[in-house]
Scaffold this active site. Structure first.
Site, PDB file in Angstrom:
ATOM      1  NE  ARG A 145      -4.325  -0.060   1.610  1.00 27.54           N
ATOM      2  CZ  ARG A 145      -5.097   0.373   0.989  1.00 27.54           C
ATOM      3  NH1 ARG A 145      -5.656   1.537   0.568  1.00 27.54           N
ATOM      4  NH2 ARG A 145      -5.932  -0.602   0.214  1.00 27.54           N
TER       5      ARG A 145
ATOM      6  CD  GLU B  62      -7.112   2.351   6.003  1.00 21.08           C
ATOM      7  OE1 GLU B  62      -7.919   1.776   5.246  1.00 21.08           O
ATOM      8  OE2 GLU B  62      -5.991   1.709   6.187  1.00 21.08           O
TER       9      GLU B  62
END
Lengths: 494, 778
Positions: free
Chosen positions: B325, B728
């Site tokens: 990520r 997030e």
């Protein structure tokens, strides 16, 4: 002699005879009373999840203070009204601070929430607090929240905490006052036997006698440090003497020559006297620990246990503070700096205890500055703490300097070479300041630890001296403290 | 099954969804009645488990363990070591490299070697200190550089490569390079790790765990006990915060409690002390990023080479997904024509770093912002101009991993709105003037974008289940696989279900997440909780409603259009019934009123091996503008003003979304400013309590703090009510604070790029300031 402790909870007097010397208030609530609304977040008084309120009579009025129940000893709530989150709902209705927190979305995971509620409850009952965001953040500095980012909690506080208190606690305050008066006696308290006890003498002589018999006992005042010996170091403290009920030991006496601070006066109780000594001192006081820590912790205790991380000693040393000690043999006084012999070692003899401090007032030709540098502004321990008192002649020459630092050695320490180098320095001529700055290099060899590196500490120590000289001399054209600027409301450039 | 397309752009009036309702547990939170695991009534005879470890050891072979004094200590019932694990001694998610109890070797400071089971927690804690353990130390590998030198990794390197960055660099007019360090972060969930295991009949175990991933708790406990999954039930009503720290790292504590419970036959509880929690559990990965960028002289990026070296710790844990990520977000919002973005997953003898809100993304994006700042400073332009110059657009909209940024217009519009609402350019002028007048204090300003990919990059995790029952009194039981950690998931899902049945929220009973109700779930992570579980619950509710509709059509001989569910009523033509009446009738007619809904995110085709396909269902966008003041004598810093505009699609609950945005931003701000993890030269974590590890407190947030939801046309993908994930992405809004500090430092020496590392503590700021002064002197 009384062999129980007594306190008020939910309008009832609770009397306990089985109280361990190191039993915490939080364990009592969660394990003995099975009241689990109060949470343990850190077990060291730094997160505020375990905050409860203690109500005590002050000048005939009930004053509620927030305390961290994880490091408060159960025996220390003797004579107080204990209020926990369970006590706030009246007639199935939420308390105004609870209502505001719900309406303004002040909780997410909810674990820190009861602690916030209890701090807000004490603010709700506080008198004379100015309604402002600054007041609120000052009260909330000891309550950590990891979810909300605080904005809704601050809003809830502004919404609920500044109206005239009108809740079940005000409705029954007359009765509470009477109960508290009834609980206030002047008997010595002793629970246990001579091998294991919690005790709380009512007089200085009683203390001297008891401590003389048990020089191995732990003297505890606010327990903001001793509490950690129990919860973190798992020390088996069998003999506990709490100083909180000794008559007169918590005195704060202001006189033209200075301020006398009794050993058990809390930070909170000395705040206004410190403010009168110097606005710099007031600013420092506000940044020591949190509301909870300042409500329990004492200036005397911070000094007596020689904690190397105390933020008050450098400032008090620079101001020329003297310390009074007492034992069954008598009393003595010494300059505060002489008390700190080495890391973890103080000039305290067996059976001897701190009774108070005397902080002299500044004279007209003296200027005082102090600075606390830490990673976080509120409720952090300083990486470097610098305090300066300059005595200045009419021609702007420094004729005497007292310079003390924290975080630069194993103890709070005066910078003697620097002090000497400052004598004769002209405030009006910055080119004369260099030698003093250099002298700090011979005064200190700071360590590297989790708070700062040795290099940063040394550079910052010099920067703080420079800052003090700039501020006192007026050579800095601007306000050169980032925090002061923010608080003065200058934070927007546009 | 995939989502039915909800294609109407104009919606029917919604009664429950879109409302700014409080968290479902808000009243319980404020009154102290919300039950966390440590608050549950303990069965009589419950024992307490405390992990034992060796405070002097970092890495080394265990020569001997003498637990005699531990066993003989008051209140001790049992002491567990690796030999006592009935099944497999491993609590890892996948890679088999996380021993529950150390076996033969200690791999990091804080590794659990044994566990004490005692009558009280205090007795267990005291006994745990009495072990005599002899370990022959091995020089530990601690830093990125140590691991590079030793060439130790937990996983193979991985990279995205597009075009020829080598050629691109040659073709560039200007080249810049640098290296920055980005620190890790402790989760500091207010409720520490905790689990309680209760033995059941037939070798079963009921495990209450504060976990984001009940299914993994079930699997782990079955594995360590050596029993089939079906014997284990994991349940969690709520966590006191998770933030990624309870995605995989709740396993060990549930495993230890369960082993103790199986061996003693008693209910066993383990609640970590805060210091142990901080020492033993993993954190956000810290990085060194080496970067090189070529541009055309005006600041338009031509080629990029980035290498991300992360400290994974002693085991893999979730480091694969986390580091991937990072690469997926190393572009931030900028188009890189030619690019090589590499990742090294270094193995160090430290706690195993793990998921933390943003899951590697924040580190990737921060590195991109450093490159942009460097370009802007070196060409003498405002960083915001360089940001916009390199934004994805209609022509240049392919990310380095080949996924198009379809919603680039949302990004442009959002940033333009924020630029306006924050008065960016007026304030730029004012700040330049302030800095010209002030020698000690300097101000900085930055406006940075957020683009965050939504979906698990491990494709199989993008699925969820829900179980909905309608009872004959009209009340609704709701259960799903998502966990509640404060983010308001339960409330959002309940709103969706209430909407579907046309009832008010008091009719929907929310229940604890439980592996025996909804099996084989993924973790509540990757911001996906609502996208997945609300959709599964919606489908379950819809199915039950459809059955009722079919039944009523037959009963009343009418068409579906005559049936309407709303306002706690069911309308059939002119007739009005309560839902209870209809439920009773349906029950008498033997209609099933329970359904297990299932949802799998459509359109995800990522293939990691070939690095092709589409990893994300969509992107969430945001922007933040921050103004700071620094003290160039001490390094102290205040955040003076923050303006945020964030894209949540069409919000399911604006109050909850706002809370996520503000909270995420403040958490990100802490990561980049005051939160510093310090290990000493022996590899011991020194910042293992809130006394030394400083998360933001109320006074750290700016007084001038404006947060708004972006009003756009909603999620173009068919998500639940066109909403977007929000957990997030807001963390990375805090990049604006870091870039504003960089800007303030940069003002000291125009044209020179500051070497500021994260976190920007007073000491880090002073280091960068002094570096600027040195460069000016030479």
């Amino acid at each position: 002699m009384r062999d129980t402790i007594r306190f008020l909870k939910g309008g009832q007097v609770v009397e306990l005879s089985n109280v361990g010397p190191s039993e915490t208030l939080l364990d009592y609530l969660r394990l003995r009373r099975m009241e689990t609304g109060t949470k343990e977040g850190c077990g060291e008084g730094d997160c505020g999840a375990c905050t409860v309120a203690l109500g005590r009579l002050q000048g005939g009025r009930i004053v509620y203070q927030p305390v961290n129940s994880c490091i408060q000893l159960l025996g220390m709530i003797d004579g107080a009204e204990l209020v926990t989150v369970e006590d706030l709902i009246e007639d199935k209705r939420l308390h105004p601070v609870q209502r505001a927190m719900v309406d303004l979305h002040g909780s997410q995971c909810g674990f820190c929430t009861p602690g916030f509620i209890m701090t807000l409850f004490t603010l709700y009952h506080a008198e004379g607090e100015h309604k402002s965001r600054k007041t609120v953040t000052e009260w909330l500095a000891g309550n950590l929240c990891r979810c909300t980012g605080y904005r809704p909690i601050i809003d809830a506080a502004l919404e609920a905490c500044f109206e005239a208190a009108d809740d079940a606690f005000t409705w029954r305050s007359k009765q509470t006052r009477e109960s508290l008066q009834m609980l206030a006696d002047s008997r010595d308290v002793f629970l246990g036997d001579s091998n294991k006890f919690f005790s709380s003498p009512a007089t200085l002589d009683g203390l001297a006698a008891l401590f003389g018999q048990h020089p191995d006992a732990t003297l505890v005042s606010g327990a903001t440090d001793v509490g950690l010996w129990i919860t973190k170091q798992l020390r088996d403290l069998k003999k506990m003497i709490w100083l909180g009920r000794i008559e007169g030991l918590d005195r704060v006496e202001e006189s033209p020559s200075g301020v006398l601070i009794g050993a058990t006066a809390t930070y909170q109780a000395t705040e206004s006297a410190m403010n009168a000594l110097s606005p710099n001192l007031a600013e420092l006081w506000r940044r020591i620990g949190s509301k909870q820590v300042r409500a329990s912790g004492t200036v005397g205790g911070n000094i007596a246990n020689g904690s190397p991380i105390g933020d008050t000693p450098p400032a008090l040393i620079a101001l020329g503070t003297t310390l009074e000690l007492h034992s069954a043999e008598g009393s003595r006084a010494l300059p505060l700096e002489d008390f700190f012999i080495d890391y973890g070692k103080q000039d305290r003899r067996p059976g001897e205890f701190v009774t108070g401090l005397f902080v002299p007032r500044l004279s007209a030709n003296q200027a005082f500055r102090c600075y606390k540098i830490s990673k976080r502004f509120d409720q952090d321990i300083s990486s470097v703490m610098g305090a300066f008192r300059f005595t200045v002649a009419p021609d702007a020459t420094i004729i005497e300097a007292r310079v003390a630092y924290g975080g630069m050695a194993g103890t709070p320490k005066r910078a003697f070479e620097t002090e000497a180098a400052l004598v004769g320095v002209s405030l009006e001529d910055p080119s004369t300041w260099g030698t003093a700055m250099q002298s700090l290099l011979s005064d200190f060899t700071p360590l590297t630890d989790m708070r700062a590196s040795s290099e940063y500490r040394m550079e910052t120590a010099r920067a703080l001296l420079a800052k003090a000289l700039m501020e006192v001399s007026g050579t800095a054209p601007e306000d050169i403290r980032v925090l002061a600027r923010r608080e003065a409301g200058h934070d927007r450039a546009a | 099954m995939t989502a039915p397309l909800d294609q109407t752009t104009h919606e029917l009036p919604l009664k429950q969804v879109r409302k700014a309702l409080p968290h479902d547990s808000a009243e319980k939170h404020v009154s102290g009645t919300a039950t966390y695991i440590d608050d549950m009534a303990e069965p009589v005879g419950t024992l307490h488990v405390v992990p034992g470890w060796e405070r002097r050891a970092t890495r080394g072979r265990i020569q001997s363990i003498d637990l005699e004094d531990v066993r003989n200590a008051p209140g001790v019932v049992a002491v567990l070591t690796a030999e006592d694990v009935p099944g497999t001694n491993d609590c890892s998610s996948a890679f088999g490299d996380d021993p529950v109890l150390a076996s033969g070797e200690v791999l990091f400071f804080g590794q659990v070697i044994f566990a004490v089971v005692a009558e009280t927690r205090e007795a267990a804690r005291r006994a745990a200190l009495l072990a005599k353990i002899d370990i022959s130390p091995i020089t530990p590998i601690l830093t990125v550089e140590d691991a590079e030198d030793a060439d130790t990794t937990v996983l193979p390197d991985y990279q995205f490569r597009r075009g020829s960055p080598e050629t691109g660099m040659t073709a560039s007019t200007s080249l810049l390079d640098g290296s920055m360090r980005i620190g890790g972060q402790e989760h500091f969930y207010l409720e520490g790790q905790v689990a309680m295991a209760q033995p059941q009949e037939d070798g079963g175990m009921l495990v209450y765990s504060s976990t984001q991933h009940p299914t993994e708790i079930q699997h782990t406990v079955a594995k360590v006990l050596g029993v089939p999954d079906a014997r284990i039930t994991a349940e969690v009503r709520r966590m006191g915060g998770g933030f990624g720290g309870k995605e995989s790292q709740a396993n060990q504590w549930a495993a230890l409690a369960s082993i103790a419970a199986q061996i003693t036959g008693k209910s066993c509880k383990l609640r970590l002390d805060r210091d142990d929690d901080m020492i033993m559990t993993g954190k956000r990965h810290d990085f060194r990023v080496d970067w090189k960028v070529g541009h055309d002289g005006t600041g338009k990026i031509r080629a990029v080479e980035m290498e991300f070296l992360s400290r994974c710790g002693y085991s893999v844990d979730l480091s694969l997904g986390v580091n991937d990520r990072t690469l997926f977000h190393a572009d931030s919002s900028y188009f890189y024509p030619d690019a090589q973005i590499r990742s090294r997953r270094l193995r160090t003898d430290t706690c195993s770093n793990t998921a933390f809100r943003g899951f590697g993304g924040p580190q990737g994006m921060l590195a991109a912002e450093r490159m942009i700042d460097a370009i802007a400073i070196s060409v003498g332009k405002d960083p915001l101009e360089i940001r916009k110059l390199n934004f994805y657009d209609g022509e240049q909209n392919l990310t380095p991993f080949g996924m198009p940024v379809e919603e680039y217009e949302v990004m442009h519009d959002l940033i333009a709105q924020l630029e306006e609402s924050s008065s960016y350019w007026d304030r730029r002028e004012a700040i330049t003037a302030f800095n010209a007048e002030n020698a000690v204090l300097k101000k900085g300003l930055a406006l940075t974008p957020v683009k965050f990919g939504i979906s698990f990059t491990l494709k199989h995790l993008n699925q969820a289940g829900a179980l909905v029952h309608l009872y004959t009194d009209g009340s609704i039981h709701l259960n799903h696989g998502g966990t509640e950690m404060g983010q308001g998931l339960y409330q959002k899902v309940a709103q969706v279900v209430a909407e579907e049945f046309g009832v008010t929220l008091d009719k929907v009973h929310i229940t604890a997440t439980n592996t025996s109700k909804v099996p084989n779930t993924g973790p509540t992570a990757a911001s996906s909780g609502t996208d997945l579980n609300a959709m599964a619950a919606k489908l379950a509710a819809k199915e039950i409603r459809n059955r009722l509709t079919t039944f009523l059509c037959e009963q009343h001989q009418c068409g579906e259009e005559a049936i309407h569910f709303g306002d706690n009523k069911v309308l059939i033509g002119e007739q009005s019934f309560t839902l209870a009446e209809i439920a009773k009738q349906a029950h008498m007619a033997r209609i099933q009123m329970s359904h297990a809904g299932f949802y799998a995110t459509p359109g995800i085709t990522w293939d990691r091996d070939s690095a092709t396909g589409r990893p994300f269902y969509y992107f969430a966008f945001g922007g933040a503008c921050a103004e700071v003041t620094i003290d160039t004598m001490t390094g102290e810093m205040t955040v003076d003003r923050v303006d945020i505009l964030h894209d949540v699609g069409h919000s399911l609950n604006p109050a909850i979304d706002l809370g996520q945005i503000e909270g995420g931003f403040v958490q990100g701000m802490g990561w980049l400013t005051t939160e510093e993890l310090i290990w000493d030269e022996a590899g011991r974590l020194r910042t293992h309590a809130p006394s030394t590890y400083k998360i933001p407190t109320a006074s750290d947030i700016p007084e001038d703090f404006t947060v708004n939801l972006y009003e756009g046309s909603g999620n173009p993908q068919a998500t639940v009510y066109r909403s977007k994930a929000v957990g997030e992405p807001p963390v990375m809004l805090a990049n604006a604070v870091f870039c504003a500090i960089t800007d303030a430092v940069a003002s000291l020496n125009p044209g020179e790029v500051p070497t500021l590392d994260a976190p920007a503590t007073p000491e880090a700021i002073m280091k960068a300031v002094q570096d600027m002064r040195r460069r000016r002197a030479t």
